[in-house]
Write a protein that holds these residues in place. Structure first.
Motif, PDB file in Angstrom:
ATOM      1  N   ARG A   1       0.831  -1.212   0.000  1.00  0.00           N
ATOM      2  CA  ARG A   1       0.000   0.000   0.000  1.00  0.00           C
ATOM      3  C   ARG A   1       0.857   1.251   0.000  1.00  0.00           C
ATOM      4  N   GLN A   2       1.956   1.210   0.785  1.00  0.00           N
ATOM      5  CA  GLN A   2       2.848   2.358   0.827  1.00  0.00           C
ATOM      6  C   GLN A   2       3.493   2.602  -0.536  1.00  0.00           C
ATOM      7  N   ARG A   3       3.863   1.518  -1.209  1.00  0.00           N
ATOM      8  CA  ARG A   3       4.449   1.677  -2.536  1.00  0.00           C
ATOM      9  C   ARG A   3       3.433   2.241  -3.520  1.00  0.00           C
TER      10      ARG A   3
ATOM     11  N   LEU B   1     -12.507  15.346  10.105  1.00  0.00           N
ATOM     12  CA  LEU B   1     -13.800  14.743  10.430  1.00  0.00           C
ATOM     13  C   LEU B   1     -14.132  13.654   9.417  1.00  0.00           C
ATOM     14  N   ASN B   2     -14.525  12.498   9.915  1.00  0.00           N
ATOM     15  CA  ASN B   2     -14.978  11.395   9.072  1.00  0.00           C
ATOM     16  C   ASN B   2     -16.416  11.087   9.474  1.00  0.00           C
ATOM     17  N   ILE B   3     -17.367  11.532   8.653  1.00  0.00           N
ATOM     18  CA  ILE B   3     -18.787  11.458   8.987  1.00  0.00           C
ATOM     19  C   ILE B   3     -19.457  10.405   8.108  1.00  0.00           C
TER      20      ILE B   3
ATOM     21  N   LEU C   1     -15.638  13.143   4.250  1.00  0.00           N
ATOM     22  CA  LEU C   1     -14.302  13.139   4.853  1.00  0.00           C
ATOM     23  C   LEU C   1     -13.731  14.546   4.660  1.00  0.00           C
ATOM     24  N   CYS C   2     -13.576  15.274   5.742  1.00  0.00           N
ATOM     25  CA  CYS C   2     -13.108  16.664   5.685  1.00  0.00           C
ATOM     26  C   CYS C   2     -11.784  16.748   6.442  1.00  0.00           C
TER      27      CYS C   2
ATOM     28  N   THR D   1     -12.529   5.304   5.318  1.00  0.00           N
ATOM     29  CA  THR D   1     -11.862   4.480   6.317  1.00  0.00           C
ATOM     30  C   THR D   1     -10.719   5.226   6.985  1.00  0.00           C
ATOM     31  N   LYS D   2     -10.169   4.571   8.040  1.00  0.00           N
ATOM     32  CA  LYS D   2      -8.984   5.115   8.707  1.00  0.00           C
ATOM     33  C   LYS D   2      -7.811   5.173   7.742  1.00  0.00           C
ATOM     34  N   GLN D   3      -7.736   4.204   6.835  1.00  0.00           N
ATOM     35  CA  GLN D   3      -6.673   4.213   5.833  1.00  0.00           C
ATOM     36  C   GLN D   3      -6.798   5.425   4.920  1.00  0.00           C
ATOM     37  N   ASP D   4      -8.043   5.814   4.580  1.00  0.00           N
ATOM     38  CA  ASP D   4      -8.259   7.023   3.783  1.00  0.00           C
ATOM     39  C   ASP D   4      -7.741   8.245   4.523  1.00  0.00           C
ATOM     40  N   GLU D   5      -8.002   8.305   5.826  1.00  0.00           N
ATOM     41  CA  GLU D   5      -7.542   9.438   6.631  1.00  0.00           C
ATOM     42  C   GLU D   5      -6.009   9.491   6.647  1.00  0.00           C
TER      43      GLU D   5
END
Length: 739
Positions: free
Chosen positions: A214-216, A312-314, A339-340, A364-368
């Motif tokens: 994912r990092q790559r 914020l993740n609503i 997601l703001c 998701t948390k990954q998106d954040e």
């Protein structure tokens, strides 16, 4: 000598370079010519060195960095080659810092770079000259070197210096900024790649492998971001659109919006409010600039993120009390997930990106986490775009200032003394009527009567120095250009119209308000070039690059301030600090109000208030609208003058219009009918439209607010009728000719 030609001479000089050297360095070639040749040679060399700086080269560099993300030396080498091409030099010296000692590089037969310890460097650094000749990498160790002309440090996200690039040719300021931006982005990617490699070495689980993958993938995405934004960083709107498009792709959102923070006004604002998916949407937004919108920073989801710096993740937008559903109700769009996230630069929030409706599930948390890394690039891009915008505006202001200085000058002592010797000691009654003909005044009489009008209005309410007033009026006269209509005579006529209005309505405005109105009228067209705002924008003039709206009006106000700041010209110096700021603010409001593009909105608002019976001159808003409409009425005063003055003025106005049309035609553009000299026969009909569509509605509104000025409407109505008669005669004549 018959066989002597250019080819023969070139062949001879190529075979005898010593002869060419004696000619070039000899006394027959001046220093200026030699320097011009040198600059041209340097320019051609730089252009030639950049011949491979295309998409293919960018792609190869990008691929090399991805393939060797865990090899710092290789990444820095690829970076040095890219920077060498950017600057346009054949060599760049790369210095690799290492705490364990210096390292040198050796290229194996397989084409891989390997490290060997070199213990004879005391400063723990490796000095490499990296050249690429015939696709063969040559690495030279240099103990002695000449001082570098410019050094670019490479600092990673942990604030560690991991290398330096030394250039031995002058590097322009613009390219220094490119180098700085590129090195920051590349070193950031290297830092995160090293973190991933370290995690893989310490934990061999499948989860870690997935994380590295994912990092790559993220690193690959961020390199695409850097490559794309790099090309358009000089345009703030382009950067904003790209940031929003990339934000959508990063978290698989349906829509994205970016708000910038205005720390002074405590607001968030956006020039480009929303970007959907697809190239068509991107193109539409690029071609059609949108009106800037602003929100208080304390309101809404974006405001909360901007004020707190917390993302914020609503998952359910309508269940969050901070969500504003009004936009959905107007557009029909249904917001579900939001997601703001904030964008920081130097620890302060400079913007907020709001992503709406993830295509698959919720954010998701990954998106954040991914966006937090992406936000570093966003912050750098927006910060540098702002810097470029400021630099560009400063350059344009400098050009305008030089142009103005070259054209204008401040009045001299002889002019001041000459005017002071003439005094008007008696009241001039005819000057207090709208019918007064200022066109018959001489060049000496106009400033004399301008001083008289000022003293008549403000002698009892304002402390001012007569010498300062005289200098101010004379310098204002000098700062009007010698164009057909928007000249000193027009400025004087507009000020005279305001003088009459103020004399007929003495208790309507405060002394400072009256002062601002009169000064605004006198200065409202300072340094007018005889061309309108549309021309300034179409021709991409320096003024149009500085001001996006009311181009000439903003310039007129700035010229007014410039004159007031001249030594011995400040007629407002007796005001207190607060009074000075308020008066100057009102002067700006009044001068900007002379932009006809603003008149229609002002007229509509004031008409609505008056027709509803709610007009109250003590209301700040009503008062401000009245002042704006009065400025327009004074600016159009020629339409309410006696018919003989009206017709003479219209001839002058259209002569200026035709001059602009001629300039547009020379530039390959078709002028509008009003500006087209070839359409001069339509003048009466066009004047009817102008009188009925703009002038009469203006004076009808002024008559409702100030009954003592109703004569302006009556005179304008009379003149409009006369133009209609001329238009009818013109039409009959054309019909006869056609038959």
């Amino acid at each position: 000598m018959q066989g002597l030609n250019e080819d023969v001479v070139c062949e001879f000089l190529a075979a005898h370079p010593d002869v060419l050297e004696r000619i070039v360095t000899g006394p027959t070639v001046t220093r200026e010519t030699f320097q011009r040749w040198s600059l041209r040679r340097a320019s051609l060399t730089r252009k030639h060195s950049r011949k491979d700086f295309g998409d293919a080269t960018l792609e190869s560099r990008r691929r090399a960095i991805l393939d060797h993300a865990d090899n710092r030396v290789r990444i820095l080498y690829e970076l040095s080659q890219f920077c060498a091409q950017l600057v346009g030099t054949e060599a760049v010296e790369l210095v690799i810092q290492n705490n364990e000692g210096a390292f040198t590089c050796k290229k194996t037969s397989e084409g891989e770079l390997k490290l060997r310890k070199a213990s004879f460097f005391s400063n723990n650094a490796l000095w490499l000259t990296c050249l690429e000749l015939s696709s063969t990498l040559v690495l030279k160790l240099k103990k002695h070197r000449k001082p570098a002309s410019y050094v670019q440090s490479i600092i990673n996200c942990a604030h560690q210096t991991i290398g330096e690039l030394h250039f031995f040719v002058p590097v322009p300021e613009t390219e220094k900024r490119w180098l700085n931006t590129l090195c920051m982005w590349a070193s950031s990617v290297n830092y995160f790649a090293e973190l991933s490699t370290h995690a893989l070495a310490s934990n061999g689980t499948e989860e870690t492998h997935d994380n590295v993958a994912r990092q790559r993938k993220l690193a690959n995405f961020l390199l695409d971001v850097a490559k794309s934004i790099f090309h358009d960083i000089v345009s703030m709107d382009s950067v904003i659109i790209k940031v929003m498009n990339f934000a959508q792709k990063l978290v698989d959102a349906d829509r994205a919006s970016l708000f910038l923070v205005d720390a002074k006004s405590k607001e968030i604002y956006a020039r480009i409010f929303d970007v959907g998916t697809g190239e068509e949407e991107h193109s539409r937004l690029s071609d059609t600039p949108q009106k800037e919108i602003r929100f208080d920073i304390s309101k809404g989801i974006a405001g909360y993120v901007a004020s707190t710096g917390e993302g914020l993740n609503i998952e359910e937008a309508y269940e969050d009390e901070r969500f504003n559903a009004e936009v959905d109700s107007k557009t029909g769009y249904v917001t579900k997930t939001i997601l703001c996230m904030p964008i920081f630069i130097r620890g302060a929030v400079i913007g907020v990106v709001q992503m709406v409706n993830k295509h698959t599930g919720v954010f998701t948390k990954q998106d954040e986490d991914s966006f937090e890394i992406f936000a570093v690039y966003c912050g750098l891009a927006l910060h540098h775009a702002k810097l470029y915008d400021k630099i560009r505006r400063s350059e344009q202001k400098y050009r305008v200032a030089l142009e103005v200085l070259a054209y204008h000058s401040v009045c001299n002592k002889d002019e001041v003394n000459k005017l002071k010797k003439i005094q008007i000691n008696e009241r001039v009654m005819e000057l207090e009527t709208f019918d007064f003909n200022g066109m018959r005044l001489s060049e000496l009489e106009k400033p004399l009567y301008a001083v008289y009008m000022f003293r008549t209005l403000f002698s009892e309410t304002l402390r001012f120095d007569v010498d300062d007033l005289t200098r101010f009026v004379l310098t204002v006269r000098k700062n009007y250009r010698r164009v057909a209509y928007h000249n000193w005579a027009h400025g004087w006529s507009v000020a005279h119209a305001m003088f009459v209005l103020l004399m007929k309505n003495k208790s309507l405005f405060t002394p400072n308000e009256a002062l601002a109105l009169f000064v605004s009228c006198l200065c409202h067209d300072l340094d007018h070039r005889g061309k309108n705002n549309a021309y300034m924008k179409t021709m991409s003039t320096p003024l149009a690059a500085i001001y996006t709206t009311s181009v000439m009006e903003h310039h007129h106000f700035n010229q007014t301030v410039t004159i007031l700041q001249q030594d011995g010209h400040n007629i407002l110096k007796s005001l207190t600090s607060d009074e000075y700021k308020q008066t100057l603010g009102l002067i700006k409001h009044c001068i900007l109000a002379t932009d006809l593009a603003l008149f229609f909105a002002n007229k509509a608002r004031l008409n609505k208030i008056v027709d509803a019976g709610d007009f109250d001159i003590t209301s700040p808003d009503h008062r401000s609208l009245t002042q704006a409409v009065l400025m327009t009425g004074c600016d159009l005063i020629a339409s309410a003058k006696p018919w003989s003055i009206q017709t003479e003025t219209v001839k002058v106005i259209f002569e200026e219009f035709y001059d602009q049309g001629d300039a547009e035609r020379l530039s390959g553009k078709q002028p509008m009918a009003m500006m087209d000299r070839q359409q001069a026969h339509q003048l009466p009909q066009m004047q009817v439209g102008f009188m009925r569509g703009i002038c009469l509605p203006c004076y009808e509104l002024i008559g409702k607010v100030l009954p003592r000025a109703i004569s302006l409407r009556d005179r304008c109505e009379y003149n409009a009728t006369k133009w209609e008669e001329l238009a009818t005669e013109q039409k009959k004549s054309e019909e006869k000719l056609s038959t």
